[in-house]
Design a protein around this motif. Sequence first.
Motif, PDB file in Angstrom:
ATOM      1  N   ILE A 113     -11.886  13.303  40.988  1.00 24.48           N
ATOM      2  CA  ILE A 113     -10.448  13.047  40.910  1.00 24.48           C
ATOM      3  C   ILE A 113     -10.181  11.697  40.248  1.00 24.48           C
ATOM      4  N   ILE A 114     -10.961  10.694  40.632  1.00 28.05           N
ATOM      5  CA  ILE A 114     -10.817   9.366  40.018  1.00 28.05           C
ATOM      6  C   ILE A 114     -11.138   9.440  38.528  1.00 28.05           C
ATOM      7  N   LEU A 115     -12.186  10.177  38.200  1.00 25.47           N
ATOM      8  CA  LEU A 115     -12.594  10.306  36.802  1.00 25.47           C
ATOM      9  C   LEU A 115     -11.509  10.985  35.970  1.00 25.47           C
ATOM     10  N   VAL A 116     -10.929  12.048  36.517  1.00 24.89           N
ATOM     11  CA  VAL A 116      -9.853  12.749  35.801  1.00 24.89           C
ATOM     12  C   VAL A 116      -8.668  11.813  35.584  1.00 24.89           C
ATOM     13  N   GLY A 117      -8.322  11.031  36.628  1.00 24.18           N
ATOM     14  CA  GLY A 117      -7.236  10.064  36.482  1.00 24.18           C
ATOM     15  C   GLY A 117      -7.505   9.087  35.351  1.00 24.18           C
ATOM     16  N   GLY A 118      -8.754   8.617  35.257  1.00 22.70           N
ATOM     17  CA  GLY A 118      -9.112   7.691  34.188  1.00 22.70           C
ATOM     18  C   GLY A 118      -9.039   8.336  32.808  1.00 22.70           C
ATOM     19  N   LEU A 119      -9.502   9.578  32.714  1.00 19.26           N
ATOM     20  CA  LEU A 119      -9.466  10.277  31.429  1.00 19.26           C
ATOM     21  C   LEU A 119      -8.033  10.493  30.953  1.00 19.26           C
ATOM     22  N   VAL A 120      -7.197  10.955  31.872  1.00 20.13           N
ATOM     23  CA  VAL A 120      -5.796  11.207  31.515  1.00 20.13           C
ATOM     24  C   VAL A 120      -5.106   9.911  31.118  1.00 20.13           C
ATOM     25  N   GLY A 121      -5.319   8.848  31.890  1.00 21.88           N
ATOM     26  CA  GLY A 121      -4.694   7.571  31.584  1.00 21.88           C
ATOM     27  C   GLY A 121      -5.089   7.052  30.216  1.00 21.88           C
ATOM     28  N   TYR A 122      -6.357   7.207  29.866  1.00 27.79           N
ATOM     29  CA  TYR A 122      -6.827   6.701  28.572  1.00 27.79           C
ATOM     30  C   TYR A 122      -6.199   7.482  27.424  1.00 27.79           C
ATOM     31  N   LEU A 123      -6.203   8.808  27.537  1.00 29.19           N
ATOM     32  CA  LEU A 123      -5.643   9.633  26.455  1.00 29.19           C
ATOM     33  C   LEU A 123      -4.148   9.403  26.298  1.00 29.19           C
ATOM     34  N   VAL A 124      -3.432   9.396  27.413  1.00 30.07           N
ATOM     35  CA  VAL A 124      -1.984   9.194  27.354  1.00 30.07           C
ATOM     36  C   VAL A 124      -1.658   7.802  26.822  1.00 30.07           C
ATOM     37  N   GLY A 125      -2.380   6.789  27.284  1.00 31.03           N
ATOM     38  CA  GLY A 125      -2.138   5.434  26.809  1.00 31.03           C
ATOM     39  C   GLY A 125      -2.362   5.300  25.319  1.00 31.03           C
ATOM     40  N   CYS A 126      -3.419   5.935  24.831  1.00 32.05           N
ATOM     41  CA  CYS A 126      -3.732   5.869  23.411  1.00 32.05           C
ATOM     42  C   CYS A 126      -2.651   6.553  22.573  1.00 32.05           C
ATOM     43  N   LEU A 127      -2.263   7.745  22.973  1.00 34.22           N
ATOM     44  CA  LEU A 127      -1.308   8.516  22.169  1.00 34.22           C
ATOM     45  C   LEU A 127       0.093   7.901  22.232  1.00 34.22           C
ATOM     46  N   ILE A 128       0.549   7.541  23.428  1.00 34.13           N
ATOM     47  CA  ILE A 128       1.899   6.982  23.552  1.00 34.13           C
ATOM     48  C   ILE A 128       2.021   5.655  22.809  1.00 34.13           C
ATOM     49  N   THR A 129       1.014   4.814  22.940  1.00 31.86           N
ATOM     50  CA  THR A 129       1.073   3.507  22.268  1.00 31.86           C
ATOM     51  C   THR A 129       1.031   3.666  20.752  1.00 31.86           C
ATOM     52  N   SER A 130       0.222   4.608  20.266  1.00 31.73           N
ATOM     53  CA  SER A 130       0.143   4.805  18.811  1.00 31.73           C
ATOM     54  C   SER A 130       1.449   5.332  18.244  1.00 31.73           C
ATOM     55  N   VAL A 131       2.211   6.086  19.055  1.00 26.45           N
ATOM     56  CA  VAL A 131       3.490   6.628  18.586  1.00 26.45           C
ATOM     57  C   VAL A 131       4.596   5.584  18.671  1.00 26.45           C
ATOM     58  N   THR A 132       4.597   4.804  19.740  1.00 21.58           N
ATOM     59  CA  THR A 132       5.727   3.907  19.989  1.00 21.58           C
ATOM     60  C   THR A 132       5.519   2.491  19.454  1.00 21.58           C
ATOM     61  N   CYS A 133       4.289   2.072  19.271  1.00 12.73           N
ATOM     62  CA  CYS A 133       4.032   0.669  18.923  1.00 12.73           C
ATOM     63  C   CYS A 133       3.441   0.469  17.535  1.00 12.73           C
TER      64      CYS A 133
END
Length: 229
Positions: free
Chosen positions: A196-216
């Motif tokens: 569960i912790i690992l999945v949380g980390g994977l999701v956070g990394y992917l979402v952070g990468c994609l959202i930041t690349s779109v907005t920043c």
Amino acid sequence: MIISEEVSEELAVEAGSTLVVDGDNARVSEVYKYPVDGRRAELEYAVLLPTIDTSHFDQCWAATWPVPDNIASLVRTAIAVDAASDSQVDIGQLNSALGPSFDGEELLRGRITSAAPLVALGGTFVIAAGGVIRRRTELASALHAGVRRVDLLAQLLVESCLTLIIGASVAVAVATAATADRNAADATSVLQSSAIILVGGLVGYLVGCLITSVTCVREAGLFRYFKEK
């Protein structure tokens, strides 16, 4: 014959030794530890003799895990049917230092690491966002050179997946090594929590990468990014 560690030290005997009891030789088959940690003290200095005696005993002990709610009722089934109606029956724990009951589910929910999946999600989000921001000059340059944003996002996604595969492999190896000496039930629970912790980390990394690349990351900001860098 089984003796406590205190008896063993007092009489200077160990497992395999022989003691003379009532004129007969008795072999010490085992020495047991009985730490002073809040448990009842009568077995701290004791000698135990296994028996096949079928007469009544004054105590009945039960060992069970997990402890069922009806343990007191189950223990009472050991009371002799011909016992006097006014007989006093006391039921208690061997060790009550940690309280009369154990609510494992509640302790699991209230553990300090219960928020670990959210922490992993937030932490990897920040790490991924920071990585994109540090590369925004490079990314904006690619947009300025004609690279489509969708292609740029695909590139970042592939790079992120490669990074996550390496990180996940290390995490799985560590979790597997940490549970190697545990029984199957405990190992499964630890691995499930780790997953569960690992999945949380994977999701956070992917979402952070994609959202930041779109907005920043903006092509129009290329020269500003260059100056700030």
